[in-house]
Design an enzyme around this catalytic site. Structure first.
Site, mmCIF file in Angstrom:
data_model
loop_
_atom_site.group_PDB
_atom_site.id
_atom_site.type_symbol
_atom_site.label_atom_id
_atom_site.label_comp_id
_atom_site.label_asym_id
_atom_site.label_seq_id
_atom_site.Cartn_x
_atom_site.Cartn_y
_atom_site.Cartn_z
ATOM 1 N N VAL A 30 -13.241 -2.433 22.297
ATOM 2 C CA VAL A 30 -13.027 -1.972 23.708
ATOM 3 C C VAL A 30 -13.742 -0.372 23.977
ATOM 4 O O VAL A 30 -14.348 -0.051 24.919
ATOM 5 C CB VAL A 30 -11.683 -1.618 23.941
ATOM 6 C CG1 VAL A 30 -11.437 -0.812 25.297
ATOM 7 C CG2 VAL A 30 -10.893 -3.073 23.740
ATOM 8 N N ARG A 62 -8.221 4.857 28.488
ATOM 9 C CA ARG A 62 -7.955 3.564 29.050
ATOM 10 C C ARG A 62 -7.091 3.388 30.096
ATOM 11 O O ARG A 62 -5.823 3.973 30.018
ATOM 12 C CB ARG A 62 -7.390 2.336 27.878
ATOM 13 C CG ARG A 62 -8.391 2.372 26.807
ATOM 14 C CD ARG A 62 -7.741 1.360 25.652
ATOM 15 N NE ARG A 62 -8.683 1.327 24.459
ATOM 16 C CZ ARG A 62 -8.445 0.396 23.497
ATOM 17 N NH1 ARG A 62 -7.602 -0.577 23.687
ATOM 18 N NH2 ARG A 62 -9.110 0.294 22.415
ATOM 19 N N ARG A 119 -16.135 -7.469 15.599
ATOM 20 C CA ARG A 119 -16.356 -7.520 17.013
ATOM 21 C C ARG A 119 -16.991 -6.404 17.504
ATOM 22 O O ARG A 119 -16.776 -5.251 16.982
ATOM 23 C CB ARG A 119 -15.108 -7.894 17.682
ATOM 24 C CG ARG A 119 -13.941 -7.063 17.654
ATOM 25 C CD ARG A 119 -12.935 -7.433 18.451
ATOM 26 N NE ARG A 119 -12.245 -6.325 18.634
ATOM 27 C CZ ARG A 119 -11.286 -5.771 17.676
ATOM 28 N NH1 ARG A 119 -10.747 -6.454 16.649
ATOM 29 N NH2 ARG A 119 -10.474 -4.703 17.893
ATOM 30 N N GLU A 145 0.885 -1.268 -0.109
ATOM 31 C CA GLU A 145 -0.051 0.000 0.218
ATOM 32 C C GLU A 145 1.012 1.316 0.053
ATOM 33 O O GLU A 145 2.015 1.274 0.667
ATOM 34 C CB GLU A 145 -0.938 0.072 1.217
ATOM 35 C CG GLU A 145 -2.256 -0.936 1.230
ATOM 36 C CD GLU A 145 -3.053 -0.740 2.400
ATOM 37 O OE1 GLU A 145 -4.080 -1.441 2.459
ATOM 38 O OE2 GLU A 145 -2.530 0.122 3.292
ATOM 39 N N LYS A 146 0.392 2.331 -0.464
ATOM 40 C CA LYS A 146 1.077 3.411 -0.613
ATOM 41 C C LYS A 146 0.954 3.938 1.007
ATOM 42 O O LYS A 146 0.209 3.760 1.735
ATOM 43 C CB LYS A 146 0.452 4.604 -1.431
ATOM 44 C CG LYS A 146 0.916 5.864 -1.301
ATOM 45 C CD LYS A 146 0.734 6.938 -2.526
ATOM 46 C CE LYS A 146 1.659 8.076 -2.680
ATOM 47 N NZ LYS A 146 3.054 7.647 -2.537
HETATM 48 C C1 MV4 Z 1 -0.703 2.377 7.342
HETATM 49 C C2 MV4 Z 1 -0.184 3.485 7.578
HETATM 50 C C3 MV4 Z 1 -0.044 4.322 6.572
HETATM 51 N N1 MV4 Z 1 -0.123 3.966 5.330
HETATM 52 N N2 MV4 Z 1 -0.988 1.886 5.955
HETATM 53 C C4 MV4 Z 1 -0.987 0.552 11.480
HETATM 54 C C5 MV4 Z 1 -2.014 -0.444 12.263
HETATM 55 C C6 MV4 Z 1 -2.679 -1.258 11.033
HETATM 56 N N3 MV4 Z 1 -4.328 -1.331 11.366
HETATM 57 C C7 MV4 Z 1 -2.386 -0.330 9.870
HETATM 58 N N4 MV4 Z 1 -1.423 0.545 10.454
HETATM 59 C C8 MV4 Z 1 -1.165 1.610 9.615
HETATM 60 N N5 MV4 Z 1 -1.295 1.474 8.301
HETATM 61 C C9 MV4 Z 1 -0.583 2.765 4.991
HETATM 62 N N6 MV4 Z 1 -0.754 2.272 3.684
HETATM 63 C C10 MV4 Z 1 0.013 3.795 9.170
HETATM 64 C C11 MV4 Z 1 -0.421 2.970 10.063
HETATM 65 C C12 MV4 Z 1 -0.363 3.299 11.393
HETATM 66 C C13 MV4 Z 1 -1.326 3.329 11.998
HETATM 67 C C14 MV4 Z 1 -2.999 3.363 11.712
HETATM 68 C C15 MV4 Z 1 -3.881 3.445 12.454
HETATM 69 C C16 MV4 Z 1 -3.578 3.855 13.757
HETATM 70 C C17 MV4 Z 1 -2.472 3.988 14.279
HETATM 71 C C18 MV4 Z 1 -1.440 3.764 13.652
HETATM 72 C C19 MV4 Z 1 -0.073 3.993 14.004
HETATM 73 C C20 MV4 Z 1 1.059 4.067 12.944
HETATM 74 C C21 MV4 Z 1 0.888 3.393 11.826
#
Ligand code: MV4
Length: 500
Positions: free
Chosen positions: A294, A337, A291, A199-200
């Site tokens: 929290v 939390r 689900r 993914e970008k």
């Molecule tokens: C990403 C991203 C930036 N770009 N995908 C982190 C948890 C997982 N659910 C996916 N995550 C991320 N995916 C792309 N293409 C940055 C994160 C990410 C993040 C996402 C949601 C909440 C907190 C985060 C903390 C660091 C990185």
């Protein structure tokens, strides 16, 4: 109709589910491991079944043991809570096979959304925006070509990942091949599934998720968003709703996409569609959580819906009575939390015996916990002690209320994240509502360095005498450090009072 529910969980969420059961006239059945013998969820339940040793792999995660307990108790349904077996398709199937209602979505929906590549593809087909990226990587050369099309930086992700596990950021062209290979072997080791995709990379995004409810008649509604950007190492710390970033137009668009996403897998039950959102309010589907989460209470408060009751009604085959155009967001809710961990020692878990607990009360405060004085927080599970949820008419008032509630919340015996949460409430970026997933890192100086005005050791004796004096007068002791922060924690830690 469901008359008896086994709650395949522990801690605050088991209690949370049981409370709704009781209001609905449904009998609750608890299950418990060795170290949960004295747990509050066992005491609250109408019946309880022992399911084995403390490690969850030998108790709460063992499908056979949960099914046995359900059969012995004559429960007609199982609520999985969150974590443990809540997103386990095999468990949902097994319940069905045994003639027990699984209070949750179909195993098909769990499976489809649990595999991130399939989830992405399903969303693309449903017209839901996803981050520009690839399908499954099968060939290194194709992957390199694809990455050059998308443009660096990119993220390499494991299809079996999610919640931050199995991700790799690639910023330089020379690192592409090694990153692909490392991600693949990591995924194989961690999940037994080495499928990866690209993914970008969206820099410092917001994490905004939409609560949805679907029934077994094809109706799906959303209950608006939760802003979950205050995270540390993929662990949420504070959540709020509405999101300070959101506009009515974008909220409507994203809500409609969340409904479309759920419909694409015939979703029934409560679920969450996670989006990452950039500063310009471009939003992309990230994953779906199949689900109850929290942080569901902030939605319950602002929308005015008991989500567990909705889950049970849906599991009973009832049609949703809530109508999308009748739902509104009333005021503002924030959840903190509270973890048994030590923010001053790299957030190390701090299990132990609760010596004293004074829970916050009053207008607009909800406290979902499970510990009591004398209870020992087991080392085997998530160190979440409780969730403190406040509601007020406006965001500003909600922050003030959270500070008031955190201030009144006293726990001794274990270290907690309360002082850290207090500092979050006082961080300018948070107060202004200008933060993204970078927040904790960006503000670590302010958040992490203990207050220089904290109580000195020589002051402690004076405070101890004062606490004791008030105690004799049968008054609530309330001692503050110079900056107004609650410093009872320091007293409890450094001196042992007779009363504890
Ligand atoms: C990403 C991203 C930036 N770009 N995908 C982190 C948890 C997982 N659910 C996916 N995550 C991320 N995916 C792309 N293409 C940055 C994160 C990410 C993040 C996402 C949601 C909440 C907190 C985060 C903390 C660091 C990185």
């Amino acid at each position: 109709m469901i008359k008896k529910v086994l709650i395949a969980n522990r801690g605050e969420i088991a209690l949370r589910v049981m409370r709704s059961c009781r209001e609905m006239g449904i009998t609750s059945v608890a299950v418990f491991s060795e170290s949960d013998r004295r747990s509050m969820h066992v005491r609250y339940a109408d019946e309880a079944y022992f399911i084995g040793p403390s490690p969850s792999a030998e108790s709460y995660l063992v499908i056979d043991k949960i099914i046995d307990a359900a059969k012995q108790s004559g429960a007609d349904a199982i609520h999985p809570g969150y974590g443990f077996l809540s997103e386990n398709a095999e468990f949902a199937d097994r319940c069905k096979k045994e003639g027990i209602i699984f209070i949750g979505p179909s195993s098909y929906a769990i499976k489809t959304m649990g595999d991130k590549i399939t989830a992405r593809k399903t969303m693309v087909d449903a017209g839901v925006p996803v981050v520009p990226g690839s399908e499954m990587i099968t060939d290194e050369k194709d992957a390199i070509k694809k990455i050059k099309e998308i443009g660096l930086p990119v993220m390499v992700k494991a299809t079996a990942g999610g919640g931050g596990k199995g991700m790799r950021l690639v910023t330089k062209e020379k690192d592409i091949v090694s990153s692909l290979r490392a991600a693949q072997s990591e995924a194989r080791a961690a999940f037994g599934n080495d499928a990866i995709y690209i993914e970008k990379y969206i820099k410092s995004p917001h994490h905004i998720e939409f609560q949805i409810l679907g029934d077994t008649h094809g109706n799906v509604i959303h209950l608006f968003e939760r802003e979950c950007s205050v995270q540390r190492r993929h662990q949420k710390v504070v959540e709020e709703t509405p999101s300070p970033l959101m506009t009515p137009e974008v909220r409507k668009e994203m809500g409609d996409f969340a409904v479309a996403a759920a419909k694409a897998v015939n979703y029934s039950g409560a679920g969450t569609i996670e989006f990452i959102v950039d500063e310009k309010l471009n939003y992309y589907f990230l994953e779906m959580n199949t689900r109850l989460q929290v942080e569901h209470p902030i939605t319950e408060r602002v929308v005015g819906v008991d989500l567990v009751k909705q889950q049970i009604n849906i599991a009973n085959g009832l049609e949703l009575e809530l109508k999308q155009d009748e739902l509104r967001q009333y005021g503002h809710a924030i959840e903190c939390r509270i973890y048994a961990e030590d923010p001053e020692n790299n957030f190390m878990p701090s299990p132990g015996v609760i010596r004293h607990i004074t829970e916050p009360l009053g207008l607009g405060v909800r406290h979902d916990g499970y510990v009591y004085e004398g209870f020992e927080i087991p080392i085997y599970y998530d160190p979440l002690i409780s969730k403190l949820i406040v509601w007020a008419g406006t965001r500003e008032e909600a922050i003030a209320r959270m500070k008031r509630a955190l201030y009144a919340y006293k726990i001794t015996g274990v270290k907690t994240s309360i002082p850290f949460l207090n500092r979050i409430m006082e961080t300018a970026d948070f107060v202004k509502g200008k933060y993204n997933t970078n927040f904790i890192e960006k503000n670590s100086e302010f958040l992490m360095f203990p207050d220089k005005h904290e109580v000195k050791v020589e002051d402690v004796a004076i405070i101890a005498a004062y606490v004791d004096y008030l105690d004799r007068l049968n008054l609530q002791a309330d001692v503050h450090s110079k900056n107004g922060q609650n410093s009872w924690k320091n007293c409890g830690r450094r001196l042992s009072f007779n009363r504890f």
